[in-house]
Write a protein that holds these residues in place. Structure first.
Motif, PDB file in Angstrom:
ATOM      1  N   LEU A 260       0.805  -1.217   0.049  1.00 36.88           N
ATOM      2  CA  LEU A 260       0.023   0.058   0.020  1.00 36.88           C
ATOM      3  C   LEU A 260       0.783   1.325  -0.027  1.00 36.88           C
ATOM      4  O   LEU A 260       0.615   2.237  -0.746  1.00 36.88           O
ATOM      5  CB  LEU A 260      -0.872  -0.111   1.305  1.00 36.88           C
ATOM      6  N   PRO A 261       1.791   1.315   0.928  1.00 35.65           N
ATOM      7  CA  PRO A 261       2.747   2.628   0.727  1.00 35.65           C
ATOM      8  C   PRO A 261       3.371   2.668  -0.501  1.00 35.65           C
ATOM      9  O   PRO A 261       3.392   3.810  -1.123  1.00 35.65           O
ATOM     10  CB  PRO A 261       3.549   2.716   1.845  1.00 35.65           C
ATOM     11  N   ALA A 262       3.971   1.699  -1.035  1.00 43.52           N
ATOM     12  CA  ALA A 262       4.530   1.854  -2.568  1.00 43.52           C
ATOM     13  C   ALA A 262       3.601   2.145  -3.435  1.00 43.52           C
ATOM     14  O   ALA A 262       4.035   2.878  -4.312  1.00 43.52           O
ATOM     15  CB  ALA A 262       5.170   0.394  -2.578  1.00 43.52           C
ATOM     16  N   VAL A 263       2.449   1.542  -3.505  1.00 40.76           N
ATOM     17  CA  VAL A 263       1.553   2.206  -4.529  1.00 40.76           C
ATOM     18  C   VAL A 263       1.297   3.433  -4.430  1.00 40.76           C
ATOM     19  O   VAL A 263       1.291   4.324  -5.147  1.00 40.76           O
ATOM     20  CB  VAL A 263       0.370   1.125  -4.572  1.00 40.76           C
ATOM     21  N   ALA A 264       0.749   3.929  -3.213  1.00 36.30           N
ATOM     22  CA  ALA A 264       0.417   5.321  -2.955  1.00 36.30           C
ATOM     23  C   ALA A 264       1.641   6.099  -3.555  1.00 36.30           C
ATOM     24  O   ALA A 264       1.535   7.431  -3.937  1.00 36.30           O
ATOM     25  CB  ALA A 264       0.200   5.713  -1.631  1.00 36.30           C
ATOM     26  N   LEU A 265       3.054   6.135  -2.865  1.00 40.91           N
ATOM     27  CA  LEU A 265       4.229   6.568  -3.543  1.00 40.91           C
ATOM     28  C   LEU A 265       4.520   6.603  -4.754  1.00 40.91           C
ATOM     29  O   LEU A 265       4.860   7.511  -5.549  1.00 40.91           O
ATOM     30  CB  LEU A 265       5.287   6.302  -2.692  1.00 40.91           C
ATOM     31  N   GLY A 266       4.463   5.326  -5.406  1.00 39.81           N
ATOM     32  CA  GLY A 266       4.657   5.195  -6.835  1.00 39.81           C
ATOM     33  C   GLY A 266       3.773   5.642  -7.925  1.00 39.81           C
ATOM     34  O   GLY A 266       4.113   6.494  -9.079  1.00 39.81           O
ATOM     35  N   TYR A 267       2.334   5.782  -7.462  1.00 42.75           N
ATOM     36  CA  TYR A 267       1.454   6.130  -8.436  1.00 42.75           C
ATOM     37  C   TYR A 267       1.514   7.858  -8.508  1.00 42.75           C
ATOM     38  O   TYR A 267       1.573   8.586  -9.511  1.00 42.75           O
ATOM     39  CB  TYR A 267       0.029   6.024  -7.633  1.00 42.75           C
ATOM     40  N   ASP A 268       2.041   8.625  -7.525  1.00 43.68           N
ATOM     41  CA  ASP A 268       2.624   9.837  -7.442  1.00 43.68           C
ATOM     42  C   ASP A 268       3.550  10.030  -8.777  1.00 43.68           C
ATOM     43  O   ASP A 268       3.381  11.106  -9.479  1.00 43.68           O
ATOM     44  CB  ASP A 268       2.707  10.553  -6.312  1.00 43.68           C
ATOM     45  N   GLY A 269       4.533   9.236  -8.728  1.00 44.05           N
ATOM     46  CA  GLY A 269       5.712   9.478  -9.852  1.00 44.05           C
ATOM     47  C   GLY A 269       5.117   8.991 -11.043  1.00 44.05           C
ATOM     48  O   GLY A 269       5.816   9.677 -12.033  1.00 44.05           O
ATOM     49  N   ALA A 270       4.317   7.823 -11.099  1.00 46.32           N
ATOM     50  CA  ALA A 270       4.286   7.342 -12.430  1.00 46.32           C
ATOM     51  C   ALA A 270       3.508   8.280 -13.343  1.00 46.32           C
ATOM     52  O   ALA A 270       3.515   8.344 -14.438  1.00 46.32           O
ATOM     53  CB  ALA A 270       3.176   6.067 -12.155  1.00 46.32           C
ATOM     54  N   ALA A 271       2.595   9.411 -12.732  1.00 44.73           N
ATOM     55  CA  ALA A 271       1.898  10.108 -13.434  1.00 44.73           C
ATOM     56  C   ALA A 271       3.025  11.139 -14.385  1.00 44.73           C
ATOM     57  O   ALA A 271       2.640  11.298 -15.588  1.00 44.73           O
ATOM     58  CB  ALA A 271       1.205  11.164 -12.699  1.00 44.73           C
ATOM     59  N   PHE A 272       3.913  11.616 -13.660  1.00 45.80           N
ATOM     60  CA  PHE A 272       4.904  12.157 -14.307  1.00 45.80           C
ATOM     61  C   PHE A 272       5.742  11.448 -15.388  1.00 45.80           C
ATOM     62  O   PHE A 272       5.936  12.030 -16.690  1.00 45.80           O
ATOM     63  CB  PHE A 272       6.022  12.944 -13.383  1.00 45.80           C
ATOM     64  N   VAL A 273       6.110  10.436 -15.219  1.00 49.18           N
ATOM     65  CA  VAL A 273       6.716   9.582 -16.178  1.00 49.18           C
ATOM     66  C   VAL A 273       5.725   9.251 -17.302  1.00 49.18           C
ATOM     67  O   VAL A 273       6.261   9.252 -18.352  1.00 49.18           O
ATOM     68  CB  VAL A 273       7.065   8.255 -15.463  1.00 49.18           C
ATOM     69  N   ALA A 274       4.655   8.898 -16.962  1.00 47.79           N
ATOM     70  CA  ALA A 274       3.468   8.553 -18.298  1.00 47.79           C
ATOM     71  C   ALA A 274       3.353   9.732 -19.072  1.00 47.79           C
ATOM     72  O   ALA A 274       3.520   9.599 -20.261  1.00 47.79           O
ATOM     73  CB  ALA A 274       2.397   8.437 -17.609  1.00 47.79           C
ATOM     74  N   ARG A 275       3.566  11.067 -18.713  1.00 47.17           N
ATOM     75  CA  ARG A 275       3.278  12.242 -19.485  1.00 47.17           C
ATOM     76  C   ARG A 275       4.701  12.271 -20.473  1.00 47.17           C
ATOM     77  O   ARG A 275       4.411  12.890 -21.448  1.00 47.17           O
ATOM     78  CB  ARG A 275       2.693  13.411 -18.684  1.00 47.17           C
ATOM     79  N   LEU A 276       5.576  12.085 -19.564  1.00 46.22           N
ATOM     80  CA  LEU A 276       7.068  12.512 -20.490  1.00 46.22           C
ATOM     81  C   LEU A 276       7.053  11.383 -21.402  1.00 46.22           C
ATOM     82  O   LEU A 276       7.673  11.529 -22.573  1.00 46.22           O
ATOM     83  CB  LEU A 276       7.983  12.562 -19.307  1.00 46.22           C
ATOM     84  N   THR A 277       6.778  10.217 -21.014  1.00 47.03           N
ATOM     85  CA  THR A 277       6.801   9.095 -22.145  1.00 47.03           C
ATOM     86  C   THR A 277       6.224   9.368 -23.248  1.00 47.03           C
ATOM     87  O   THR A 277       6.553   9.134 -24.321  1.00 47.03           O
ATOM     88  CB  THR A 277       6.710   7.548 -21.568  1.00 47.03           C
ATOM     89  N   ARG A 278       5.034   9.667 -22.840  1.00 45.94           N
ATOM     90  CA  ARG A 278       4.129   9.983 -24.051  1.00 45.94           C
ATOM     91  C   ARG A 278       4.706  11.208 -24.943  1.00 45.94           C
ATOM     92  O   ARG A 278       4.516  10.979 -26.043  1.00 45.94           O
ATOM     93  CB  ARG A 278       2.789  10.323 -23.617  1.00 45.94           C
TER      94      ARG A 278
END
Length: 391
Positions: A260-278
């Motif tokens: 749960l803490p890894a998902v909460a913390l990783g979801y915040d960073g995945a948003a930036f990575v997804a937009r830059l990857t796109r």
């Protein structure tokens, strides 16, 4: 073109077509040269090199190095020395950064309202009288000027002594090292979720551009940008721990308590990575070599992953380094929400009790980690893209 006639649209188109054909032939020749060189055995390469054919041609194709007009021998000899010099300069540059961070943290902690000597004197058996407070301030070294306190701290820090905690009376370095494995475990798990989730969403959004997949992926990433870590953590606790009872909430030993803490913390960073990857992949997929690869009949997965993704990887590496440092900072919030042991929880308790030395030690460690990660990312550039040279 007939003499005396102005060039028309058809003539201009024919010139452009001939130029495109020449460029395409040049790229195909280079591509064939690399394919033949890669499939050749070491004995065949050595035979070609010893016969002198490698100086002008390699397996029947002109070498790209010779067409450019230079040799890689001198450059390859200078590359290690240039890299060592670059790493040395960057390492030396970390020193003033750490000095600036230590000064800022030291001053900010001393500007916080409250007196740690009064708090500790009130907790002691001597009580909180003026004499007890003065004695406690002298024992803690807080009865001298601020700049003298900082110079004492800096002198000990250079010897690896960051002092002892005001409340636990344990060495600061020992306390940080004990809590460090929990935070690193959380940061690595969150980084894995950030990389896999962010890159996956970005690739799907770029490949299926302007479709419902693209819009859904960007909507999911928008949630990561909009929802703070503490709120997403509370929502995960409510859903998976309280309602469904699938995962535990607190603790830091078992892997189930890390999800749960890894998902909460990783979801915040995945948003930036997804937009830059796109955005990076959309730019790469419009390049001519991608069109050439598709025209050769390569599979879509090979075109996207082998030819496209690697060329769009540099911005992602930069963001990955920044995100890992950001995850170390975000671990403070995640460890507080999920009541996990770690460096973040340690620094929160130190701030509440005005434990100056412990806060300074933790912040300096995080700043040093951030600087080292950025240096490693810069060095990694040269490995990902051989065209990058450091001087």
């Amino acid at each position: 073109m007939t003499a005396g006639r102005r060039p028309g649209c058809a003539d201009f188109t024919s010139v452009v077509d001939r130029s495109m054909v020449r460029n395409t032939r040049h790229r195909v020749a280079i591509h064939e040269w690399f394919e033949e060189a890669a499939t050749a055995s070491p004995r065949e390469r050595a035979a070609v090199h010893e016969s002198g054919e490698a100086s002008g041609a390699y397996f029947g194709a002109a070498t790209p190095t010779e067409e450019i007009g230079g040799s890689d021998a001198t450059a390859s000899g200078r590359a290690p020395k240039a890299m060592i010099g670059y790493v040395t300069r960057r390492t030396v540059a970390i020193v003033p950064i750490m000095i600036g961070v230590s000064v800022l943290v030291f001053l900010m902690l001393h500007l916080i309202p409250g007196d740690v000597a009064e708090i500790m004197a009130a907790r002691s058996q001597a009580g909180g009288g003026p004499e007890a407070v003065a004695k406690m301030r002298h024992e803690l070294g807080l009865d001298v000027a601020v700049h003298v306190q900082y110079l004492r701290f800096a002198g000990k820090a250079l010897r690896g002594d960051f002092g002892r905690s005001y409340y636990t009376n344990r060495p600061v370095l020992t306390s940080v090292v004990e809590m460090l494995p929990y935070t690193i475990r959380l940061a690595l798990a969150a980084m894995l979720i950030t990389a896999v989730g962010g890159v996956g969403l970005g690739l799907l959004s770029a490949v299926y551009h302007e479709t419902w997949v693209d819009r859904l992926a960007m909507l999911v990433s928008l949630g990561g940008l909009s929802i703070p870590i503490f709120w997403s953590g509370l929502l995960l606790i409510l859903l998976f721990a309280v309602t469904l009872r699938w995962l535990p909430i607190t603790g830091g030993e078992e892997w189930q308590r890390l999800v749960l803490p890894a998902v909460a913390l990783g979801y915040d960073g995945a948003a930036f990575v997804a937009r830059l990857t796109r955005s990076s992949m959309l730019e790469v997929l419009r390049q001519d070599y991608i069109t050439t690869a598709r025209a050769k009949g390569l599979r879509a997965a090979a075109v996207i992953l082998r030819h496209g993704f690697r060329n769009g990887l540099l911005p992602l590496v930069t963001l990955a380094g920044l995100q890992f440092g950001r995850l170390l900072g975000g671990a403070v919030v995640a460890e507080a929400v999920f009541a996990r042991p770690g460096v973040g929880r340690l620094v929160i308790d130190a701030i509440l009790f005005k434990d100056y030395l412990l806060v300074q030690g933790v912040v300096l460690f995080v700043a040093l980690t951030y600087a080292v990660i950025n240096l490693a990312v810069d060095v990694l550039y040269a490995w990902i893209d051989p065209r990058i040279r450091y001087t």
